[in-house]
Design a protein around this motif. Structure first.
Motif, PDB file in Angstrom:
ATOM      1  N   LEU A  94      -5.666  15.069   3.247  1.00  0.00           N
ATOM      2  CA  LEU A  94      -4.717  15.574   2.255  1.00  0.00           C
ATOM      3  C   LEU A  94      -3.404  14.794   2.287  1.00  0.00           C
ATOM      4  CD1 LEU A  94      -5.324  19.423   2.623  1.00  0.00           C
ATOM      5  CD2 LEU A  94      -6.124  17.915   0.799  1.00  0.00           C
ATOM      6  N   VAL A  95      -2.942  14.465   3.479  1.00  0.00           N
ATOM      7  CA  VAL A  95      -1.733  13.646   3.578  1.00  0.00           C
ATOM      8  C   VAL A  95      -2.006  12.249   3.013  1.00  0.00           C
ATOM      9  CG1 VAL A  95      -0.111  12.538   5.180  1.00  0.00           C
ATOM     10  CG2 VAL A  95      -0.780  14.918   5.538  1.00  0.00           C
ATOM     11  N   VAL A  97      -4.128  11.492   0.611  1.00  0.00           N
ATOM     12  CA  VAL A  97      -4.146  11.601  -0.847  1.00  0.00           C
ATOM     13  C   VAL A  97      -2.718  11.603  -1.395  1.00  0.00           C
ATOM     14  CG1 VAL A  97      -4.721  13.103  -2.800  1.00  0.00           C
ATOM     15  CG2 VAL A  97      -6.345  12.827  -0.917  1.00  0.00           C
ATOM     16  N   TRP A  98      -1.851  12.326  -0.717  1.00  0.00           N
ATOM     17  CA  TRP A  98      -0.478  12.514  -1.176  1.00  0.00           C
ATOM     18  C   TRP A  98       0.323  11.216  -1.155  1.00  0.00           C
ATOM     19  CZ3 TRP A  98       4.020  14.406   2.213  1.00  0.00           C
ATOM     20  CH2 TRP A  98       5.164  14.594   1.433  1.00  0.00           C
ATOM     21  N   ILE A  99       0.232  10.464  -0.056  1.00  0.00           N
ATOM     22  CA  ILE A  99       1.066   9.262   0.063  1.00  0.00           C
ATOM     23  C   ILE A  99       0.262   7.975  -0.062  1.00  0.00           C
ATOM     24  CG2 ILE A  99       2.711  10.484   1.520  1.00  0.00           C
ATOM     25  CD1 ILE A  99       1.640   8.976   3.906  1.00  0.00           C
ATOM     26  N   ASN A 101      -0.771   6.267  -2.507  1.00  0.00           N
ATOM     27  CA  ASN A 101      -0.346   5.280  -3.494  1.00  0.00           C
ATOM     28  C   ASN A 101       0.946   4.572  -3.106  1.00  0.00           C
ATOM     29  OD1 ASN A 101      -2.465   5.661  -5.313  1.00  0.00           O
ATOM     30  ND2 ASN A 101      -1.464   7.439  -6.220  1.00  0.00           N
ATOM     31  N   ASP A 102       1.638   5.112  -2.098  1.00  0.00           N
ATOM     32  CA  ASP A 102       2.955   4.583  -1.760  1.00  0.00           C
ATOM     33  C   ASP A 102       2.994   3.791  -0.454  1.00  0.00           C
ATOM     34  OD1 ASP A 102       4.060   5.874  -4.028  1.00  0.00           O
ATOM     35  OD2 ASP A 102       4.111   7.753  -2.911  1.00  0.00           O
ATOM     36  N   PHE A 194     -11.166  13.910  -4.841  1.00  0.00           N
ATOM     37  CA  PHE A 194      -9.877  13.215  -4.927  1.00  0.00           C
ATOM     38  C   PHE A 194     -10.060  11.809  -5.497  1.00  0.00           C
ATOM     39  CE2 PHE A 194      -9.346  16.252  -1.364  1.00  0.00           C
ATOM     40  CZ  PHE A 194      -8.343  17.037  -1.928  1.00  0.00           C
ATOM     41  N   VAL A 198      -8.098  12.301  -8.816  1.00  0.00           N
ATOM     42  CA  VAL A 198      -6.716  11.945  -8.484  1.00  0.00           C
ATOM     43  C   VAL A 198      -6.536  10.433  -8.504  1.00  0.00           C
ATOM     44  CG1 VAL A 198      -4.851  12.155  -6.798  1.00  0.00           C
ATOM     45  CG2 VAL A 198      -6.480  14.035  -7.086  1.00  0.00           C
ATOM     46  N   TRP A 199      -7.306   9.741  -7.692  1.00  0.00           N
ATOM     47  CA  TRP A 199      -7.182   8.282  -7.647  1.00  0.00           C
ATOM     48  C   TRP A 199      -8.002   7.593  -8.734  1.00  0.00           C
ATOM     49  CZ3 TRP A 199      -7.314   6.424  -1.837  1.00  0.00           C
ATOM     50  CH2 TRP A 199      -6.158   6.908  -1.198  1.00  0.00           C
TER      51      TRP A 199
END
Length: 254
Positions: A94-95, A97-99, A101-102, A194, A198-199
């Motif tokens: 989950l972490v 997925v959240w970051i 892209n950055d 995800f 998401v991605w």
């Protein structure tokens, strides 16, 4: 677009087709129990398709290979350890997925490589000391699980971290493979939505490409399962340690 047109849209050269088929074969070998070679196939697919796109191409093939491994080694799974790791791996995913892209993939891979190499050095030390103790504290399982979950979401790089954990637990060969099979099957299925929503790295086009590569995964798995039977428990541990260390070095300098 037709099936053939979708495949042609990738504009892959003959050499690239050979490379990705070889990567799929290595995936089958890896999931059969020839652990530690996963980093090679990740590098091949990333080179052909790019870092992030390759994760979506690889994931469905990982799940297919996980299913083969679960069926083949099911009776050897140690559910006590799976239940201990899964919540922390889910948190790591989950972490990720959240970051995802950055974060800089270069920095991420360097960090993972250093962790892997240091862990392997510790394992070599304990092997030479002939220590039979296992690290049962919560910090070890939680940190390993979280790092593995984060690594598998960002770049399908959880294998070396999981190898260190199972080696530290002193699992015999078949228990090592069976437990890892169920653990990664669960976590890879959890990752799938995800990548879809998401991605958006798993698409109709990538799934069509998967259908071409999956037979090679089967071939690698059954050849690997035969080879694993020929390796003793002691030599299996040594093999995993050496190949995992090489994978960490490759990741560090890639």
């Amino acid at each position: 677009m037709t099936y053939l047109e979708i495949l042609q849209s990738y504009n892959l050269s003959v050499l690239q087709w050979v490379a990705i088929c070889f990567a799929a074969f290595l995936l089958g070998l890896s999931k059969s129990g020839i652990k530690g070679i996963g980093i090679i196939l990740v590098i091949i697919l990333a080179f052909v398709f790019g870092e992030k796109a390759s994760t979506g191409i690889l994931l469905p093939m990982l799940i297919v290979a996980d299913i083969l491994a679960v069926i083949y080694y099911n009776q050897h799974a140690q559910w006590k350890y799976i239940k201990k790791l899964i919540p922390w791996m889910i948190a790591g995913v989950l972490v990720g997925v959240w970051i995802g892209n950055d974060i800089s993939e270069v920095i991420f891979k360097k960090m993972m490589a250093i962790i892997i190499i240091v862990s392997v050095c510790i394992m070599f030390y304990t092997e030479n000391k002939k220590s039979t103790s296992v690290p049962n504290n919560l910090f070890f399982s939680s940190s390993t699980g979280f790092l593995a979950g984060f690594a598998t979401m960002i770049g399908n790089l959880a294998g070396p971290i999981a190898n260190i954990y199972f080696l530290a637990m002193r699992f015999p060969k078949n228990e090592f493979i069976g437990t890892a099979a169920w653990l990664f099957f669960i976590i890879n299925v959890f990752k799938l939505p995800f990548h879809f929503f998401v991605w958006k790295t798993v698409t109709k086009e990538t799934l069509i490409l998967n259908t071409v590569l999956i037979p090679t995964v089967f071939l690698g798995f059954f050849i690997g399962a035969y080879l694993v039977k020929l390796i003793s428990n002691v030599n299996y541990r040594r093999f995993i340690l050496i190949v995992t260390a090489i994978g960490g070095v490759v990741m560090l300098f890639r």
